[in-house]
Design a protein around this motif. Structure first.
Motif, short mmCIF file in Angstrom:
data_model
loop_
_atom_site.label_atom_id
_atom_site.label_comp_id
_atom_site.label_asym_id
_atom_site.label_seq_id
_atom_site.Cartn_x
_atom_site.Cartn_y
_atom_site.Cartn_z
N SER A 189 0.84 -1.20 0.00
CA SER A 189 0.00 0.00 0.00
C SER A 189 0.88 1.25 0.00
O SER A 189 2.07 1.20 0.33
CB SER A 189 -0.90 0.01 1.23
N ASN A 190 0.25 2.36 -0.31
CA ASN A 190 0.95 3.65 -0.30
C ASN A 190 1.46 3.96 1.10
O ASN A 190 2.56 4.47 1.28
CB ASN A 190 0.00 4.74 -0.80
N ARG A 231 5.87 4.41 5.14
CA ARG A 231 6.50 3.93 6.38
C ARG A 231 7.95 3.52 6.13
O ARG A 231 8.84 3.81 6.92
CB ARG A 231 5.69 2.76 6.95
N TYR A 232 8.21 2.83 5.01
CA TYR A 232 9.57 2.43 4.68
C TYR A 232 10.46 3.64 4.44
O TYR A 232 11.63 3.65 4.83
CB TYR A 232 9.60 1.52 3.45
N LYS A 276 14.39 2.87 5.86
CA LYS A 276 14.70 1.56 5.28
C LYS A 276 14.84 1.62 3.76
O LYS A 276 15.52 0.80 3.17
CB LYS A 276 13.59 0.55 5.62
N LEU A 277 14.18 2.59 3.16
CA LEU A 277 14.19 2.71 1.71
C LEU A 277 14.59 4.13 1.30
O LEU A 277 13.81 5.06 1.45
CB LEU A 277 12.81 2.37 1.13
#
Length: 102
Positions: A54-55, A60-61, A66-67
């Motif tokens: 999901s968007n 969140r990542y 994390k990204l």
């Protein structure tokens, strides 16, 4: 509706000509796809479809670090190599089960 052979051939030639133009246009789009330092950039839509998330998960990542991402003209992009690294780190194989000796 009844058309003669020559008219039908003419229609088919026009259709084929337009399909060829579309093919050329798609090839040009692939060549001009966004890149940085020679590496392909993916946008949010690319990543949402690729990872099937999901968007909100994608946000969140990003927020957790994390990204890695880049903002270019107000749009978010991700390096393909960063996405591959994220996948390797995030989706590790489950631990193997030990068989009980009897």
């Amino acid at each position: 509706m009844n058309i003669d052979r020559m008219e039908f051939i003419s229609w088919m030639e026009r259709i084929m000509s337009r399909l060829d133009m579309l093919d050329d246009h798609m090839e040009d789009m692939q060549k001009h796809r966004s890149s940085i330092d020679g590496e392909e950039l993916l946008d949010n839509q690319d990543l949402l479809q690729m990872l099937k998330i999901s968007n909100r998960s994608l946000q969140r990542y990003r927020s957790s670090g994390k990204l890695p991402y880049y903002t270019i003209s107000g749009k978010l992009y991700y390096k393909l190599s960063d996405v591959h690294q994220f996948i390797r780190e995030s989706f590790t194989a489950p631990p193997s089960r030990k068989k009980a000796n009897k």
